[in-house]
Write a protein that holds these residues in place. Structure first.
Motif, PDB file in Angstrom:
ATOM      1  N   ASP A   4       0.805  -1.214   0.000  1.00 24.04           N
ATOM      2  CA  ASP A   4       0.000   0.000   0.000  1.00 24.04           C
ATOM      3  C   ASP A   4       0.844   1.271   0.000  1.00 24.04           C
ATOM      4  O   ASP A   4       0.351   2.358   0.268  1.00 24.04           O
ATOM      5  CB  ASP A   4      -0.974   0.003   1.169  1.00 24.04           C
ATOM      6  CG  ASP A   4      -0.273  -0.075   2.524  1.00 24.04           C
ATOM      7  OD1 ASP A   4       0.939  -0.336   2.556  1.00 24.04           O
ATOM      8  OD2 ASP A   4      -0.954   0.125   3.551  1.00 24.04           O
ATOM      9  N   THR A   5       2.118   1.144  -0.344  1.00 25.04           N
ATOM     10  CA  THR A   5       3.017   2.283  -0.398  1.00 25.04           C
ATOM     11  C   THR A   5       2.567   3.279  -1.467  1.00 25.04           C
ATOM     12  O   THR A   5       2.227   2.903  -2.583  1.00 25.04           O
ATOM     13  CB  THR A   5       4.453   1.808  -0.724  1.00 25.04           C
ATOM     14  OG1 THR A   5       4.879   0.945   0.311  1.00 25.04           O
ATOM     15  CG2 THR A   5       5.410   2.975  -0.850  1.00 25.04           C
ATOM     16  N   SER A   6       2.599   4.557  -1.121  1.00 27.02           N
ATOM     17  CA  SER A   6       2.282   5.602  -2.079  1.00 27.02           C
ATOM     18  C   SER A   6       3.504   5.855  -2.959  1.00 27.02           C
ATOM     19  O   SER A   6       4.624   5.993  -2.461  1.00 27.02           O
ATOM     20  CB  SER A   6       1.880   6.879  -1.345  1.00 27.02           C
ATOM     21  OG  SER A   6       1.552   7.880  -2.272  1.00 27.02           O
ATOM     22  N   GLY A  48       9.598  19.129  -5.220  1.00 26.87           N
ATOM     23  CA  GLY A  48      10.086  18.514  -3.996  1.00 26.87           C
ATOM     24  C   GLY A  48      10.197  17.004  -4.057  1.00 26.87           C
ATOM     25  O   GLY A  48      10.487  16.349  -3.056  1.00 26.87           O
ATOM     26  N   ILE A  49       9.984  16.433  -5.221  1.00 23.12           N
ATOM     27  CA  ILE A  49      10.071  14.979  -5.373  1.00 23.12           C
ATOM     28  C   ILE A  49      11.540  14.574  -5.440  1.00 23.12           C
ATOM     29  O   ILE A  49      12.304  15.111  -6.222  1.00 23.12           O
ATOM     30  CB  ILE A  49       9.327  14.504  -6.640  1.00 23.12           C
ATOM     31  CG1 ILE A  49       7.849  14.866  -6.549  1.00 23.12           C
ATOM     32  CG2 ILE A  49       9.514  12.992  -6.833  1.00 23.12           C
ATOM     33  CD1 ILE A  49       7.063  14.629  -7.825  1.00 23.12           C
ATOM     34  N   GLY A  50      11.915  13.632  -4.600  1.00 19.53           N
ATOM     35  CA  GLY A  50      13.275  13.087  -4.620  1.00 19.53           C
ATOM     36  C   GLY A  50      13.263  11.784  -5.386  1.00 19.53           C
ATOM     37  O   GLY A  50      12.901  10.737  -4.855  1.00 19.53           O
ATOM     38  N   PHE A  51      13.617  11.833  -6.627  1.00 17.28           N
ATOM     39  CA  PHE A  51      13.517  10.660  -7.497  1.00 17.28           C
ATOM     40  C   PHE A  51      14.489   9.564  -7.071  1.00 17.28           C
ATOM     41  O   PHE A  51      15.657   9.821  -6.845  1.00 17.28           O
ATOM     42  CB  PHE A  51      13.760  11.048  -8.954  1.00 17.28           C
ATOM     43  CG  PHE A  51      12.765  12.046  -9.466  1.00 17.28           C
ATOM     44  CD1 PHE A  51      11.467  11.648  -9.751  1.00 17.28           C
ATOM     45  CD2 PHE A  51      13.113  13.373  -9.639  1.00 17.28           C
ATOM     46  CE1 PHE A  51      10.533  12.560 -10.198  1.00 17.28           C
ATOM     47  CE2 PHE A  51      12.188  14.291 -10.092  1.00 17.28           C
ATOM     48  CZ  PHE A  51      10.892  13.887 -10.370  1.00 17.28           C
ATOM     49  N   GLY A 105      10.293   4.410  -4.962  1.00 17.64           N
ATOM     50  CA  GLY A 105       9.054   5.084  -4.604  1.00 17.64           C
ATOM     51  C   GLY A 105       8.669   6.144  -5.615  1.00 17.64           C
ATOM     52  O   GLY A 105       7.506   6.286  -5.967  1.00 17.64           O
ATOM     53  N   ASP A 106       9.665   6.902  -6.083  1.00 19.47           N
ATOM     54  CA  ASP A 106       9.428   8.005  -7.017  1.00 19.47           C
ATOM     55  C   ASP A 106      10.245   7.782  -8.276  1.00 19.47           C
ATOM     56  O   ASP A 106      11.476   7.714  -8.234  1.00 19.47           O
ATOM     57  CB  ASP A 106       9.798   9.340  -6.371  1.00 19.47           C
ATOM     58  CG  ASP A 106       8.913   9.666  -5.179  1.00 19.47           C
ATOM     59  OD1 ASP A 106       7.713   9.320  -5.223  1.00 19.47           O
ATOM     60  OD2 ASP A 106       9.404  10.263  -4.213  1.00 19.47           O
TER      61      ASP A 106
END
Length: 172
Positions: A4-6, A48-51, A105-106
Motif C-alpha cells: 500500500d506504499t504511495s 520537492g520529489i526526490g527521485f 518510490g518516485d
C-alpha cells in the motif's frame, strides 16, 4: 516498501528537437529545447520529489534533455538509459513500468510523444482540479511533465490506477 506504499511517477517529454538529422533517433535539441530543458529541471526541483530512479530513452534529444534538466535537481537519481522507451506503445510503457524495482518510490521517465501523453491519460483514473483538462487541451508539448500518484506495487500498475496531481508546460 509495502503493497500500500504511495508512489509517484513523473512523465517528462523531451525538450524541442531539431529536424535537421537523417535519423529520428539521432535528432539533437533545438535552441528552444536547450533553453526549456533547464527550466523543466527547475520546475521538477520545485515539486520537492526526490527521485529514486530516472528512466531515459536512448534517443539523443531525451538524453540531452535529461543532461540539462538533472543539473537543476538537488540530487541526481540513479539513471537507466532504456532503449525500449523509444517508440514504445502504451502497452510497452506500462509493461516497462511494471518492471520497476519495489524499492523505488518516485520514478521519473524521460520519453516521447505520443507515449508520454497516452501513458499519463491511461493511468489517470482521477485527477485533481483542472489538471486533466489542462493536459488534454495542451496535447503534452515538449518539456511538459505530468505527476501521477498511486498506491501499490509497480506490478499492479494498470489503466486508471493512478491520480494525476500535476501537469506543467513551459509555454502555458
Amino acid at each position: 516498501m509495502s503493497v500500500d506504499t504511495s508512489r509517484r511517477i513523473v512523465l517528462l517529454r523531451h525538450a524541442k528537437a531539431d529536424w535537421n538529422q537523417e535519423s529520428d533517433h539521432e535528432r539533437p535539441l533545438a535552441d528552444r529545447g536547450r533553453a526549456d530543458a533547464p527550466v523543466a529541471g527547475r520546475r521538477l526541483a520545485e515539486t520537492g520529489i526526490g527521485f529514486d530512479l530516472a528512466l531515459c530513452s536512448t534517443a539523443v534529444r531525451t538524453r540531452e534533455t535529461w543532461k540539462l534538466a538533472v543539473h537543476e535537481l538537488p540530487e541526481r537519481p540513479r539513471t537507466v538509459y532504456e532503449e525500449r522507451l523509444y517508440e514504445a506503445s502504451l502497452g510497452e510503457l506500462i509493461a516497462l513500468l511494471s518492471e520497476t524495482p519495489d524499492e523505488v518510490g518516485d520514478l521519473l521517465v524521460i520519453g516521447h510523444n505520443p507515449g508520454m501523453h497516452a501513458l499519463a491519460d491511461a493511468l489517470a483514473g482521477e485527477s485533481e482540479g483542472d489538471v486533466l483538462p489542462r493536459m488534454t487541451r495542451s496535447g503534452f508539448p515538449t518539456s511538459a511533465f505530468a505527476v501521477l500518484t498511486f498506491s501499490g506495487d509497480w506490478k499492479s500498475l494498470e489503466h486508471g490506477a493512478a491520480k494525476l496531481v500535476d501537469f506543467w508546460t513551459p509555454h502555458a
